[in-house]
Design a protein around this motif. Structure first.
Motif, PDB file in Angstrom:
ATOM      1  N   ARG A   1      -4.585  -2.351   8.659  1.00  3.14           N
ATOM      2  CA  ARG A   1      -5.423  -1.522   7.787  1.00  3.14           C
ATOM      3  C   ARG A   1      -4.794  -0.133   7.683  1.00  3.14           C
ATOM      4  O   ARG A   1      -4.303   0.414   8.669  1.00  3.14           O
ATOM      5  CB  ARG A   1      -6.827  -1.438   8.373  1.00  3.14           C
ATOM      6  CG  ARG A   1      -7.796  -0.584   7.587  1.00  3.14           C
ATOM      7  CD  ARG A   1      -9.219  -0.666   8.105  1.00  3.14           C
ATOM      8  NE  ARG A   1      -9.301  -0.630   9.549  1.00  3.14           N
ATOM      9  CZ  ARG A   1     -10.157  -1.358  10.272  1.00  3.14           C
ATOM     10  NH1 ARG A   1     -11.024  -2.156   9.707  1.00  3.14           N
ATOM     11  NH2 ARG A   1     -10.175  -1.262  11.592  1.00  3.14           N
ATOM     12  N   VAL A   2      -4.840   0.434   6.481  1.00  2.00           N
ATOM     13  CA  VAL A   2      -4.416   1.821   6.265  1.00  2.00           C
ATOM     14  C   VAL A   2      -5.509   2.538   5.490  1.00  2.00           C
ATOM     15  O   VAL A   2      -6.206   1.931   4.675  1.00  2.00           O
ATOM     16  CB  VAL A   2      -3.068   1.935   5.515  1.00  2.00           C
ATOM     17  CG1 VAL A   2      -1.924   1.385   6.352  1.00  2.00           C
ATOM     18  CG2 VAL A   2      -3.112   1.271   4.162  1.00  2.00           C
ATOM     19  N   THR A   3      -5.653   3.820   5.756  1.00  3.53           N
ATOM     20  CA  THR A   3      -6.604   4.665   5.043  1.00  3.53           C
ATOM     21  C   THR A   3      -5.813   5.777   4.382  1.00  3.53           C
ATOM     22  O   THR A   3      -5.046   6.478   5.053  1.00  3.53           O
ATOM     23  CB  THR A   3      -7.652   5.246   6.011  1.00  3.53           C
ATOM     24  OG1 THR A   3      -8.297   4.160   6.697  1.00  3.53           O
ATOM     25  CG2 THR A   3      -8.684   6.073   5.274  1.00  3.53           C
ATOM     26  N   ILE A   4      -5.976   5.928   3.070  1.00  2.11           N
ATOM     27  CA  ILE A   4      -5.133   6.839   2.296  1.00  2.11           C
ATOM     28  C   ILE A   4      -6.015   7.727   1.421  1.00  2.11           C
ATOM     29  O   ILE A   4      -6.967   7.248   0.796  1.00  2.11           O
ATOM     30  CB  ILE A   4      -4.170   6.042   1.390  1.00  2.11           C
ATOM     31  CG1 ILE A   4      -3.334   5.086   2.248  1.00  2.11           C
ATOM     32  CG2 ILE A   4      -3.270   6.970   0.591  1.00  2.11           C
ATOM     33  CD1 ILE A   4      -2.636   4.006   1.456  1.00  2.11           C
ATOM     34  N   ALA A   5      -5.669   9.005   1.360  1.00  8.70           N
ATOM     35  CA  ALA A   5      -6.380   9.930   0.473  1.00  8.70           C
ATOM     36  C   ALA A   5      -6.242   9.440  -0.966  1.00  8.70           C
ATOM     37  O   ALA A   5      -5.147   9.045  -1.405  1.00  8.70           O
ATOM     38  CB  ALA A   5      -5.813  11.345   0.614  1.00  8.70           C
ATOM     39  N   ALA A   6      -7.348   9.454  -1.703  1.00 12.10           N
ATOM     40  CA  ALA A   6      -7.374   8.904  -3.058  1.00 12.10           C
ATOM     41  C   ALA A   6      -6.410   9.607  -4.002  1.00 12.10           C
ATOM     42  O   ALA A   6      -5.930   8.996  -4.957  1.00 12.10           O
ATOM     43  CB  ALA A   6      -8.798   8.959  -3.607  1.00 12.10           C
ATOM     44  N   PHE A   7      -6.079  10.856  -3.749  1.00 13.28           N
ATOM     45  CA  PHE A   7      -5.174  11.592  -4.627  1.00 13.28           C
ATOM     46  C   PHE A   7      -3.697  11.333  -4.300  1.00 13.28           C
ATOM     47  O   PHE A   7      -2.811  11.718  -5.054  1.00 13.28           O
ATOM     48  CB  PHE A   7      -5.437  13.103  -4.554  1.00 13.28           C
ATOM     49  CG  PHE A   7      -5.082  13.697  -3.220  1.00 13.28           C
ATOM     50  CD1 PHE A   7      -3.775  13.996  -2.891  1.00 13.28           C
ATOM     51  CD2 PHE A   7      -6.072  13.952  -2.284  1.00 13.28           C
ATOM     52  CE1 PHE A   7      -3.456  14.520  -1.648  1.00 13.28           C
ATOM     53  CE2 PHE A   7      -5.759  14.478  -1.046  1.00 13.28           C
ATOM     54  CZ  PHE A   7      -4.446  14.766  -0.733  1.00 13.28           C
ATOM     55  N   ASN A   8      -3.412  10.674  -3.188  1.00 10.48           N
ATOM     56  CA  ASN A   8      -2.038  10.471  -2.734  1.00 10.48           C
ATOM     57  C   ASN A   8      -1.460   9.219  -3.424  1.00 10.48           C
ATOM     58  O   ASN A   8      -1.291   8.173  -2.820  1.00 10.48           O
ATOM     59  CB  ASN A   8      -1.993  10.349  -1.214  1.00 10.48           C
ATOM     60  CG  ASN A   8      -0.593  10.441  -0.670  1.00 10.48           C
ATOM     61  OD1 ASN A   8       0.389  10.292  -1.393  1.00 10.48           O
ATOM     62  ND2 ASN A   8      -0.493  10.674   0.626  1.00 10.48           N
ATOM     63  N   PHE A   9      -1.160   9.375  -4.711  1.00  9.29           N
ATOM     64  CA  PHE A   9      -0.750   8.244  -5.539  1.00  9.29           C
ATOM     65  C   PHE A   9       0.532   7.575  -5.045  1.00  9.29           C
ATOM     66  O   PHE A   9       0.665   6.360  -5.131  1.00  9.29           O
ATOM     67  CB  PHE A   9      -0.593   8.680  -7.002  1.00  9.29           C
ATOM     68  CG  PHE A   9      -1.872   9.183  -7.596  1.00  9.29           C
ATOM     69  CD1 PHE A   9      -2.961   8.338  -7.752  1.00  9.29           C
ATOM     70  CD2 PHE A   9      -1.996  10.503  -7.980  1.00  9.29           C
ATOM     71  CE1 PHE A   9      -4.154   8.791  -8.282  1.00  9.29           C
ATOM     72  CE2 PHE A   9      -3.187  10.977  -8.511  1.00  9.29           C
ATOM     73  CZ  PHE A   9      -4.267  10.125  -8.668  1.00  9.29           C
ATOM     74  N   ARG A  10       1.460   8.353  -4.522  1.00  5.44           N
ATOM     75  CA  ARG A  10       2.706   7.753  -4.022  1.00  5.44           C
ATOM     76  C   ARG A  10       2.420   6.826  -2.844  1.00  5.44           C
ATOM     77  O   ARG A  10       2.929   5.711  -2.790  1.00  5.44           O
ATOM     78  CB  ARG A  10       3.710   8.832  -3.623  1.00  5.44           C
ATOM     79  CG  ARG A  10       4.240   9.608  -4.809  1.00  5.44           C
ATOM     80  CD  ARG A  10       5.314  10.569  -4.404  1.00  5.44           C
ATOM     81  NE  ARG A  10       4.897  11.373  -3.252  1.00  5.44           N
ATOM     82  CZ  ARG A  10       5.254  12.615  -3.036  1.00  5.44           C
ATOM     83  NH1 ARG A  10       6.050  13.227  -3.878  1.00  5.44           N
ATOM     84  NH2 ARG A  10       4.841  13.261  -1.981  1.00  5.44           N
ATOM     85  N   ALA A  11       1.597   7.288  -1.899  1.00  2.56           N
ATOM     86  CA  ALA A  11       1.271   6.446  -0.744  1.00  2.56           C
ATOM     87  C   ALA A  11       0.466   5.228  -1.178  1.00  2.56           C
ATOM     88  O   ALA A  11       0.697   4.114  -0.683  1.00  2.56           O
ATOM     89  CB  ALA A  11       0.506   7.254   0.299  1.00  2.56           C
ATOM     90  N   LEU A  12      -0.476   5.414  -2.092  1.00  2.53           N
ATOM     91  CA  LEU A  12      -1.269   4.281  -2.579  1.00  2.53           C
ATOM     92  C   LEU A  12      -0.353   3.203  -3.163  1.00  2.53           C
ATOM     93  O   LEU A  12      -0.517   2.015  -2.879  1.00  2.53           O
ATOM     94  CB  LEU A  12      -2.273   4.745  -3.637  1.00  2.53           C
ATOM     95  CG  LEU A  12      -3.400   5.656  -3.153  1.00  2.53           C
ATOM     96  CD1 LEU A  12      -4.163   6.229  -4.337  1.00  2.53           C
ATOM     97  CD2 LEU A  12      -4.332   4.919  -2.210  1.00  2.53           C
ATOM     98  N   LYS A  13       0.626   3.630  -3.945  1.00  4.35           N
ATOM     99  CA  LYS A  13       1.555   2.688  -4.575  1.00  4.35           C
ATOM    100  C   LYS A  13       2.382   1.955  -3.520  1.00  4.35           C
ATOM    101  O   LYS A  13       2.578   0.737  -3.613  1.00  4.35           O
ATOM    102  CB  LYS A  13       2.470   3.435  -5.544  1.00  4.35           C
ATOM    103  CG  LYS A  13       3.418   2.551  -6.290  1.00  4.35           C
ATOM    104  CD  LYS A  13       4.254   3.346  -7.275  1.00  4.35           C
ATOM    105  CE  LYS A  13       5.255   2.430  -7.969  1.00  4.35           C
ATOM    106  NZ  LYS A  13       6.141   3.176  -8.856  1.00  4.35           N
ATOM    107  N   VAL A  14       2.863   2.687  -2.516  1.00  4.19           N
ATOM    108  CA  VAL A  14       3.669   2.060  -1.458  1.00  4.19           C
ATOM    109  C   VAL A  14       2.904   0.928  -0.806  1.00  4.19           C
ATOM    110  O   VAL A  14       3.391  -0.201  -0.693  1.00  4.19           O
ATOM    111  CB  VAL A  14       4.107   3.105  -0.400  1.00  4.19           C
ATOM    112  CG1 VAL A  14       4.597   2.443   0.878  1.00  4.19           C
ATOM    113  CG2 VAL A  14       5.188   4.016  -0.968  1.00  4.19           C
ATOM    114  N   TRP A  15       1.694   1.217  -0.344  1.00  2.01           N
ATOM    115  CA  TRP A  15       0.936   0.212   0.410  1.00  2.01           C
ATOM    116  C   TRP A  15       0.457  -0.927  -0.483  1.00  2.01           C
ATOM    117  O   TRP A  15       0.424  -2.081  -0.058  1.00  2.01           O
ATOM    118  CB  TRP A  15      -0.204   0.888   1.169  1.00  2.01           C
ATOM    119  CG  TRP A  15       0.336   1.796   2.238  1.00  2.01           C
ATOM    120  CD1 TRP A  15       0.496   3.151   2.165  1.00  2.01           C
ATOM    121  CD2 TRP A  15       0.840   1.416   3.521  1.00  2.01           C
ATOM    122  NE1 TRP A  15       1.061   3.633   3.328  1.00  2.01           N
ATOM    123  CE2 TRP A  15       1.275   2.592   4.179  1.00  2.01           C
ATOM    124  CE3 TRP A  15       0.957   0.206   4.186  1.00  2.01           C
ATOM    125  CZ2 TRP A  15       1.821   2.586   5.454  1.00  2.01           C
ATOM    126  CZ3 TRP A  15       1.499   0.190   5.469  1.00  2.01           C
ATOM    127  CH2 TRP A  15       1.922   1.361   6.082  1.00  2.01           C
TER     128      TRP A  15
END
Length: 161
Positions: free
Chosen positions: A120-134
């Motif tokens: 499981r990962v938790t990512i800030a909603a504005f962090n589009f680069r991290a969202l895309k990676v995961w």
């Protein structure tokens, strides 16, 4: 590129505390005053908190990860059994295409070291680069929440191992 993992050393923990990200990623900056510096370093190097340095041929201390409860964000529902992963890349190395390779190496390390059924990962909603990676690594969104005390919005992603 090859990545190596080891528990954070005191030197690396002190360096990590000094990392500074530009807005909007500055929410990841660790805020410490001189009175609490030693306690913060002690926290990062305590084995029960599971913080690991990630090194590569690019840089001796390229990134860090935390595995377990400290990767959770207050306000989320973490009742489903899964191993939490938090990841941070050295600020000057962000936006250089290292997110996916480091995330893959971290997944492999977590699977080998902890044998979880789910990650499981938790990512800030504005962090589009991290969202895309995961998301590109087959993590699926399962929850959206706002951090306790009116903080930022976060997304929780899960993937079976």
């Amino acid at each position: 590129m090859q990545f190596q993992f080891h528990p954070l050393t005191r030197k690396e923990a002190t360096e990590l505390i000094s990392w500074r990200y530009d807005r909007p990623l500055d929410i990841y900056n660790i805020k410490v005053d001189t009175d609490s510096l030693q306690n913060t370093v002690d926290f990062f190097v305590d084995p029960k908190n599971s913080y690991f340095a990630i090194s590569s041929d690019l840089h001796e201390f390229t990134a860090f990860c935390c595995i377990g409860a400290d990767a959770q964000v207050p306000g989320g529902d973490y009742s489903l059994d899964a191993l939490d992963i938090g990841l941070g890349i050295r600020p000057e190395l962000t936006s250089q295409g290292l997110g996916s390779p480091i995330a893959i190496a971290t997944i492999d390390y977590a699977k080998q070291s902890f044998s979880p059924q789910r990650l499981r990962v938790t990512i800030a909603a504005f962090n589009f680069r991290a969202l895309k990676v995961w998301q590109n690594l087959a993590f699926l969104p399962v929850q959206r929440f706002r951090k306790q005390n009116g903080g930022n919005e976060y997304l929780v992603f899960i993937r079976n191992t």
